[in-house]
Design a protein around this motif. Structure first.
Motif, PDB file in Angstrom:
ATOM      1  N   ALA A 190       0.843  -1.209   0.000  1.00 55.98           N
ATOM      2  CA  ALA A 190       0.000   0.000   0.000  1.00 55.98           C
ATOM      3  C   ALA A 190       0.871   1.249   0.000  1.00 55.98           C
ATOM      4  N   ALA A 191       1.881   1.237   0.846  1.00 61.03           N
ATOM      5  CA  ALA A 191       2.764   2.403   0.927  1.00 61.03           C
ATOM      6  C   ALA A 191       3.496   2.631  -0.390  1.00 61.03           C
ATOM      7  N   LEU A 192       3.929   1.541  -0.996  1.00 61.83           N
ATOM      8  CA  LEU A 192       4.678   1.665  -2.255  1.00 61.83           C
ATOM      9  C   LEU A 192       3.770   2.178  -3.363  1.00 61.83           C
ATOM     10  N   ARG A 193       2.538   1.707  -3.375  1.00 59.06           N
ATOM     11  CA  ARG A 193       1.624   2.166  -4.427  1.00 59.06           C
ATOM     12  C   ARG A 193       1.365   3.661  -4.273  1.00 59.06           C
ATOM     13  N   GLU A 194       1.234   4.064  -3.058  1.00 62.23           N
ATOM     14  CA  GLU A 194       0.997   5.496  -2.825  1.00 62.23           C
ATOM     15  C   GLU A 194       2.200   6.299  -3.286  1.00 62.23           C
ATOM     16  N   LEU A 195       3.368   5.782  -2.976  1.00 61.10           N
ATOM     17  CA  LEU A 195       4.600   6.454  -3.387  1.00 61.10           C
ATOM     18  C   LEU A 195       4.752   6.455  -4.906  1.00 61.10           C
ATOM     19  N   LEU A 196       4.324   5.385  -5.547  1.00 61.94           N
ATOM     20  CA  LEU A 196       4.396   5.317  -7.010  1.00 61.94           C
ATOM     21  C   LEU A 196       3.556   6.408  -7.650  1.00 61.94           C
ATOM     22  N   SER A 197       2.445   6.737  -7.004  1.00 64.34           N
ATOM     23  CA  SER A 197       1.584   7.770  -7.589  1.00 64.34           C
ATOM     24  C   SER A 197       2.306   9.115  -7.585  1.00 64.34           C
ATOM     25  N   ARG A 198       3.249   9.244  -6.658  1.00 67.90           N
ATOM     26  CA  ARG A 198       4.007  10.498  -6.585  1.00 67.90           C
ATOM     27  C   ARG A 198       5.325  10.418  -7.343  1.00 67.90           C
ATOM     28  N   ALA A 199       5.843   9.234  -7.489  1.00 63.37           N
ATOM     29  CA  ALA A 199       7.161   9.085  -8.140  1.00 63.37           C
ATOM     30  C   ALA A 199       7.124   7.906  -9.101  1.00 63.37           C
TER      31      ALA A 199
END
Lengths: 915, 169
Positions: A266-275
């Protein structure tokens, strides 16, 4: 559907199936055959010699076969089967040049040209390509030359390969060749022609819509689509993570490390949306998916990472290993491509050479596998896989032996006339072709000509057996046994036939005779029969005789297993005969043995130093959570009891033995002992902590005595005076003796002295590696030579860390600076944390390569260039790695220092006084 | 040496001793209250922040300080989690474990930075860490330690000695 004219289909199938490469011997079972047409064009003499050559080739006697083929060609050099046969046997013997010369003698015979092209595909693909092109006209309408050209051109000229593949389709008319399509599509992809590759795959799907798309092609299509999409992302360039994003990534990795995969994702997906353009982020996403078992998602993520950062060896390696390990071998071709690409970027990655070799071997690319294994050995001659690699190389490089030369004729009798022998040989050839009927006719003819011809009779019997005519076969074997009563193979066969028919007495007689005639396997069969009857001693005797006469063979392992089983049964029988008392004695003995054997913690630490961290953690826990706050009250409890304070005893009892369902301190202690024993088992050792460990055994006894005082402590008013004394004695045993003994145990693990001379030795090894190509700086500039700092780390790990960091620095220097300007150095510094008082030993690996390296980069590219490996090893020993540069270092011309810090190992005061 | 937080005016050997016990659990406070003589008045602080706040308002004679604080929330740990994480390459987990394992030292540093010069007795065995002990003592004296196996009697004796100025290291 058009088909090609005269390439005789049989030959094509044979040649394609055989794959004329070195070490791929033909055999009768593989399908070499002389057709009637081949034989019909020859005169009888040449025909006979050609038959002999074929038989010799089938038997593996390549030298004889070559000689016979040459004899035919000497008479008539245009005999195609002889040219093909000579080429085959020479190639199988490893003489590719000779085979090439032989096949080049008929440049206008399509079959021969085809064979020559197949032979040269690996060693001289350019010539092979020309030959296939020639076959386009020599074998008009044949589809095969186009397919071969497509495969040869897939990497070098994928567009032309695609054209050839299209032509093959048109001529072939059947379903697509999955491997050929994959090879060409991969070639197009590698050349950047993603749209063409997709178009090819679409065309396959459109042409055969009723066929399910093979998984290999489906996977390839998905991958190309993802790469295309990632390529669009990469059009804007990769964007490294900001410091905050890097921290978020670190937090997500932390969740992953704790096993909280969903939270990490979940954290990585959220980060992917930003980077979305961070390859390291995509790679981490891939890792999490893989851990969750979501292979397809993992592959997509890795593909994204490799597309964004195609020059990052680590990402390509991850993708390659996924393709190799998760598709059952179906995508080995792609896996090899990725792993090879990773090694092209990072040639000194020894482990990857090893992994690539495994994949190549599974894919049947044995030459490439051998090259990869050699590359591994060059890098890691003493590495963890070195022994296995050497053994594998011996196997891979083993050449096919030449057949033993048999002098003279082996014919048992001069009474067999030549026509009978000829008929027998023809019968064998027919049998090899699967034509049992013709084989029977020829063998019968041989017997008519020579009624006591044993070989022909045996052949007929075997044919009868294959046809299900057991009675007929048995009769023939009986007749054979009359002719050759001492023939061991015959007697063995007879025995097996009797056994299958349930005639055990006759079977035993035959086996006994066979054993007497020199067939040790018969002894195993006799033993098996005796064991089935329960006659164990007789079975054992037969097996002993078998092993006395036999050194190997198929029966060896089953015989060994049978012997072990029989010996076990005999032992059990002896035990049973000894009676119940004897059994009790044995059991007691076993218990005694168990109590008196087993290792101590110290022995575990000495033999398995890798267990140190776990053991130290548990011993510290015993000191802090069992002794501290708990048993250290015992003395005071004794004092209070003497003063009449019974509540102190209740208080202690609750803590020691637990209250309200909670496990007490003694239970916790026993739990730690169990955990320590589990650690021992994990490292292959059985620990005996409760009875044999010199530190924990006395503590355990003390704890058990304490347990025995529970009643007294819970009812102190009824307790005797002895309780006070017992509590004081136990307090001393646990809190003084035991406490100090545990402390010494934790401390007494090998400590390494870090000295710069050790690093000098490691550097010399690194500089001499082949990948360095002699370009490493000659001088390693050292600072702090006089220091010797003790740290607690295994020597091998320290050397590996140093080697990886030095190697990384040298590669950077080679890539970025001319030789004269390269500098490399190491400084040894002792540091102290002013707040905690903890001391560390710092090794500063310095270089002057211009490209910057920061902590953020280190975190993001941890796997590349050995830095990741060094960081992992360090973490295991409570060490840490940072990139720093002090002003003094900058002034001295260094551009960076990769600093490795390890906790300084201390010695107890009394030990320091003694040293 | 001045002890601005120390009580004044009681000269008897048996005078009351106010001890600030800084620990993340309650084992010490329970055990010491159970077994120490009545003259010891024990006040507990569960973290460095609580300790500093108590020292603002109350007077104590000596501090009894645990080293390991693995039961306080991360935000209550002194030392700066993110700052320490930089030493461990951004690894917050390692940073947190480091702060927990050595929190007593951070609390001690904060006490001294806050001008608290009370004697501090660590409950941590430095027998096997003589160099570390020397480093800490040089910086944070007056300082003492008791090993984990020290019983209530020994704790009582040592705390009393420091409180009454009888202890010299």
């Amino acid at each position: 559907m058009r088909t090609g004219p005269p390439i005789r289909a049989g030959w094509l199938l044979v040649l394609l199936a055989l794959g004329l490469s070195l070490g791929a011997p033909p055999s009768a079972s593989a399908g070499w055959q002389l057709s009637e047409l081949d034989l019909a064009v020859l005169d009888p003499g040449a025909r006979a010699v050609l038959e002999e050559a074929a038989v010799a080739e089938a038997r593996g006697d390549l030298d004889r076969a070559a000689a016979r083929y040459r004899l035919v060609l000497h008479r008539d050099p245009t005999v195609v089967p002889a040219v093909l046969g000579l080429g085959r046997v020479l190639a199988a013997s490893g003489d590719v040049e000779g085979a090439d010369r032989a096949l080049a003698s008929l440049p206008h015979e399509a079959e021969v040209v085809f064979a020559r092209a197949s032979l040269l595909e690996e060693s001289d693909p350019a010539t092979a390509l020309k030959l296939y092109q020639r076959l386009e006209s020599l074998a008009l309408g044949s589809s095969e030359p186009y397919l071969r050209q497509a495969l040869l051109l897939a990497d070098a000229d994928p567009s032309m390969a695609s054209v050839k593949l299209q032509t093959w389709w048109e001529l072939h008319g059947g379903p697509p060749d999955e491997d050929a399509v994959a090879a060409v599509a991969l070639g197009l992809k590698a050349a950047g022609a993603l749209d063409e590759a997709l178009a090819l795959l679409d065309q396959v799907q459109a042409t055969w819509p009723d066929q399910e798309e093979p998984e290999q092609l489906r996977g390839l299509r998905d991958r190309i689509s993802v790469e295309g999409e990632a390529g669009r992302l990469a059009a804007g360039g990769t964007v490294p993570l900001s410091a905050a994003q890097a921290q978020d990534l670190a937090a997500a990795r932390s969740e992953f490390a704790k096993g909280r995969l969903d939270d990490a994702l979940a954290a990585l997906r959220e980060l992917l949306s930003r980077a979305p353009r961070s390859p390291e982020l995509w790679a981490t996403v891939g890792d999490v998916h893989l851990a969750r078992g979501a292979v397809e998602e993992a592959e997509r993520a890795y593909v994204a990472a490799t597309t964004l950062a195609p020059d990052q060896a680590a990402y390509r390696a991850r993708l390659g290993m996924l393709l190799a390990e998760r598709y059952g071998g179906r995508r080995h071709r792609e896996a090899i491509a990725e792993l090879s690409a990773a090694l092209a970027l990072r040639g000194a990655w020894a482990e990857l050479h090893y992994r690539l070799a495994q994949v190549q071997r599974e894919a049947g690319r044995f030459e490439d596998a051998a090259d990869s294994l050699r590359a591994y050995l060059a890098l890691e001659p003493d590495g963890p896989h070195a022994s296995e690699v050497r053994s594998s190389l011996v196997d891979l490089e083993r050449r096919r032996p030449t057949a033993v030369a048999i002098l003279g004729s082996s014919a048992p009798s001069d009474e067999v006339p030549d026509p009978a022998r000829h008929a027998y040989r023809v019968a064998r050839v027919y049998r090899g072709r699967g034509d049992a009927e013709q084989a029977r006719v020829e063998a019968s003819r041989a017997l008519e000509l020579a009624p006591d011809y044993l070989d022909a009779m045996l052949l007929l019997a075997a044919l009868a057996l294959e046809a299900g005519d057991e009675a007929g076969a048995t009769a023939l074997y009986q007749r054979c046994s009359e002719i050759a009563p001492r023939d061991a193979r015959l007697l063995l066969t007879l025995g097996e036939m009797h056994q299958a028919a349930g005639h055990t007495t006759q079977a035993e007689q035959s086996f006994l005779a066979a054993a007497g005639a020199g067939a040790p396997e018969a002894r195993f069969l006799l033993a098996d029969m005796a064991a089935e009857r329960g006659e164990l001693r007789e079975a054992q005797r037969h097996l002993e005789a078998y092993f006395a006469d036999s050194t190997g063979g198929l029966a060896h392992e089953p015989a060994r297993a049978l012997l072990e089983r029989i010996q076990r049964q005999l032992r059990m029988a002896r035990l049973a005969m000894a009676g119940a008392a004897g059994l009790v004695v044995l059991l007691v003995g076993a218990v005694v043995v168990r109590r008196r054997t087993g290792a101590s913690v110290r022995v575990l630490l000495e033999r398995e130093p890798a267990s140190y961290q776990e053991v130290a953690r548990l011993l510290s826990a015993i000191r802090h959570e069992v002794l501290k706050h708990n048993t250290n009250l015992l003395g005071s409890v004794a004092d209070r009891l003497e003063d009449g304070d019974e509540q102190a005893a209740h208080y202690a009892a609750d803590r020691l033995f637990g209250e309200g369902g909670e496990i007490g301190v003694i239970g916790r202690f026993e739990g730690y002992l169990d955990e320590l024993e589990r650690v021992g088992r994990r490292h292959g050792m059985r620990l005996n902590l409760r009875r044999r460990d010199p530190v924990l055994s006395p503590m355990n006894k003390a704890m058990q005595r304490l347990r025995g005082l529970e009643r007294s402590l819970r009812r102190p008013h009824r307790a005797s005076r002895r309780l006070h004394r017992d509590l004081r004695v136990l307090s001393r045993q646990l809190n003084e003796v035991g406490y100090r003994a545990i402390g010494r145990l934790i401390q007494d693990v090998s400590v390494q002295q870090v000295e710069l001379t050790l690093l000098q030795t490691v550097y010399r090894r690194v500089a001499a590696e082949p990948a360095m190509d002699g370009q490493a700086p000659a001088l390693l500039e050292l600072e702090g030579e006089r220091l010797q700092a003790p740290v607690r780390i295994f020597r091998k790990d320290l050397e590996d860390i140093a080697a990886n960091l030095l190697r990384n620095a040298v590669f950077a220097l080679i890539e970025e600076l001319p030789a004269a300007e390269r500098r490399l150095g190491v400084a040894l510094v002792e540091e102290m944390d002013p707040i905690t008082g903890l001391e560390t030993t710092a090794l500063r690996f310095r270089d002057n390569a211009p490209r910057p390296l920061t902590d953020a980069i280190l975190r993001g590219r941890r796997i590349e260039r050995g830095l990741g490996l060094a960081a992992d090893l360090l973490a295991r020993h409570q060490g840490v790695m940072n990139v720093e540069t002090t002003p003094a270092e900058l002034r001295a011309g260094w551009t960076k220092a990769v600093v490795v810090r390890l906790p300084r190992a201390e010695q107890a005061e009394h030990e320091e006084d003694e040293t | 040496m001045t002890h601005p937080h120390r009580q004044q005016g009681q000269d008897s050997v048996e005078r009351s001793v106010r001890v600030l016990v800084i620990e993340d659990g309650e084992e010490y406070i329970r055990n010491l209250r159970r077994f120490l003589p009545a003259r010891f008045e024990l006040v507990r602080a569960g973290s460095g922040g609580e300790a500093l706040a108590l020292l603002e308002d109350q007077l104590f004679d000596v501090v009894f300080l645990d080293m390991r604080f693995d039961r306080v929330p991360p935000e209550a740990l002194l030392g700066g989690l993110e700052q320490v994480a930089n030493r461990f390459n951004g690894d917050l987990d390692r940073a947190q474990r480091f702060l927990e394992d050595n929190q007593g030292a951070y609390v001690l540093a904060a006490l001294r930075d806050g001008a608290c010069s009370l004697p501090v007795v660590f409950s941590h065995d430095f027998t096997n860490e003589p160099r570390r002990w020397a480093n800490l003592e040089a910086r944070y004296a007056p300082l003492d330690y008791l090993a984990d196996n020290a019983g209530p009697e020994e704790v009582s004796e040592r705390l009393g000695a420091w409180a009454e100025g009888r202890c010299v290291r």
